[in-house]
Design a protein around this motif. Structure first.
Motif, mmCIF file in Angstrom:
data_model
loop_
_atom_site.group_PDB
_atom_site.id
_atom_site.type_symbol
_atom_site.label_atom_id
_atom_site.label_comp_id
_atom_site.label_asym_id
_atom_site.label_seq_id
_atom_site.Cartn_x
_atom_site.Cartn_y
_atom_site.Cartn_z
ATOM 1 N N THR A 25 0.855 -1.189 0.000
ATOM 2 C CA THR A 25 0.000 0.000 0.000
ATOM 3 C C THR A 25 0.892 1.240 0.000
ATOM 4 O O THR A 25 2.036 1.203 0.470
ATOM 5 C CB THR A 25 -0.908 0.054 1.242
ATOM 6 O OG1 THR A 25 -0.097 0.182 2.406
ATOM 7 C CG2 THR A 25 -1.804 -1.172 1.339
ATOM 8 N N GLY A 27 0.531 3.727 1.852
ATOM 9 C CA GLY A 27 0.770 4.068 3.252
ATOM 10 C C GLY A 27 1.925 3.285 3.849
ATOM 11 O O GLY A 27 2.751 3.834 4.589
ATOM 12 N N SER A 45 5.029 10.438 -1.967
ATOM 13 C CA SER A 45 4.007 10.346 -3.009
ATOM 14 C C SER A 45 4.550 10.797 -4.361
ATOM 15 O O SER A 45 4.228 10.220 -5.400
ATOM 16 C CB SER A 45 2.777 11.179 -2.640
ATOM 17 O OG SER A 45 2.137 10.630 -1.516
ATOM 18 N N ASP A 62 -7.787 -0.102 -4.287
ATOM 19 C CA ASP A 62 -8.409 -1.173 -3.514
ATOM 20 C C ASP A 62 -9.195 -0.475 -2.411
ATOM 21 O O ASP A 62 -8.675 -0.226 -1.328
ATOM 22 C CB ASP A 62 -7.353 -2.108 -2.935
ATOM 23 C CG ASP A 62 -7.969 -3.245 -2.131
ATOM 24 O OD1 ASP A 62 -9.071 -3.710 -2.481
ATOM 25 O OD2 ASP A 62 -7.343 -3.655 -1.127
ATOM 26 N N THR A 64 -10.221 2.494 -0.544
ATOM 27 C CA THR A 64 -9.602 3.813 -0.369
ATOM 28 C C THR A 64 -8.071 3.755 -0.430
ATOM 29 O O THR A 64 -7.414 4.778 -0.351
ATOM 30 C CB THR A 64 -10.007 4.415 0.992
ATOM 31 O OG1 THR A 64 -9.589 3.527 2.028
ATOM 32 C CG2 THR A 64 -11.502 4.635 1.056
ATOM 33 N N ARG A 65 -7.543 2.539 -0.574
ATOM 34 C CA ARG A 65 -6.083 2.386 -0.610
ATOM 35 C C ARG A 65 -5.594 2.279 -2.046
ATOM 36 O O ARG A 65 -6.320 1.865 -2.934
ATOM 37 C CB ARG A 65 -5.655 1.116 0.142
ATOM 38 C CG ARG A 65 -6.111 1.086 1.563
ATOM 39 C CD ARG A 65 -5.733 -0.183 2.293
ATOM 40 N NE ARG A 65 -5.957 -1.395 1.493
ATOM 41 C CZ ARG A 65 -5.407 -2.565 1.752
ATOM 42 N NH1 ARG A 65 -4.613 -2.709 2.786
ATOM 43 N NH2 ARG A 65 -5.666 -3.616 1.008
ATOM 44 N N ARG A 66 -4.340 2.674 -2.238
ATOM 45 C CA ARG A 66 -3.661 2.454 -3.520
ATOM 46 C C ARG A 66 -2.579 1.428 -3.298
ATOM 47 O O ARG A 66 -1.747 1.574 -2.406
ATOM 48 C CB ARG A 66 -3.058 3.746 -4.057
ATOM 49 C CG ARG A 66 -4.120 4.742 -4.507
ATOM 50 C CD ARG A 66 -3.490 5.884 -5.238
ATOM 51 N NE ARG A 66 -2.915 5.457 -6.492
ATOM 52 C CZ ARG A 66 -3.408 5.748 -7.700
ATOM 53 N NH1 ARG A 66 -4.470 6.487 -7.789
ATOM 54 N NH2 ARG A 66 -2.828 5.311 -8.783
ATOM 55 N N LEU A 67 -2.613 0.381 -4.098
ATOM 56 C CA LEU A 67 -1.618 -0.682 -4.004
ATOM 57 C C LEU A 67 -0.617 -0.533 -5.137
ATOM 58 O O LEU A 67 -1.007 -0.438 -6.311
ATOM 59 C CB LEU A 67 -2.299 -2.048 -4.063
ATOM 60 C CG LEU A 67 -3.232 -2.348 -2.896
ATOM 61 C CD1 LEU A 67 -4.072 -3.574 -3.179
ATOM 62 C CD2 LEU A 67 -2.423 -2.553 -1.625
#
Length: 129
Positions: A25, A27, A45, A62, A64-67
């Motif tokens: 992710t 994050g 970022s 995915d 609210t996440r970006r993988l």
């Protein structure tokens, strides 16, 4: 941006190392990079964006996440470009392998001799008693 411009940055190389272990992710990547390099989340970022736009990484939503994951195509192109230079280090690595094998063979053929008198523990003499 040229591949070596992308790979020339230590932060982007580290991000690729993290992504090489599997999809991550944004994050998770950001947390590790921020801790290791002391840069802000927006800076991480930006590096992820450069990797994505240059084709070295892919991103998918995915929830609210970006993988993020590695895209190996640009790395294959770098590998192909490096092929013409491999002979410079391959010969040296081959020579190192030969020397290591020679050393192992010599140790097998000439097992270690008993320690010299100077390295053996002292024996008791009449004067010591």
């Amino acid at each position: 941006m040229h591949a070596f411009d992308v790979l020339g940055d230590p932060v982007r190389r580290r991000i690729l190392e993290l992504l090489a272990d599997g999809e991550q992710t944004a994050g998770a990547v950001s947390g590790i990079i921020r801790a290791e390099f002391g840069i802000s989340q927006p800076a991480v970022s930006q590096h992820l964006r450069v990797l994505r736009e240059s084709g070295f990484a892919t991103a998918r939503a995915d929830g609210t996440r970006r993988l993020y994951a590695v895209d190996s195509a640009p790395l294959r192109e770098v590998d192909i470009w490096l092929e013409r230079f491999r002979r410079f280090w391959t010969q040296r690595l081959d020579a190192l392998g030969t020397e290591l094998a020679r050393g192992k063979r010599e140790r097998r053929e000439n097992p270690a001799e008993p320690p010299s008198a100077s390295t053996q523990p002292p024996t008791n003499t009449e004067e010591d008693e």
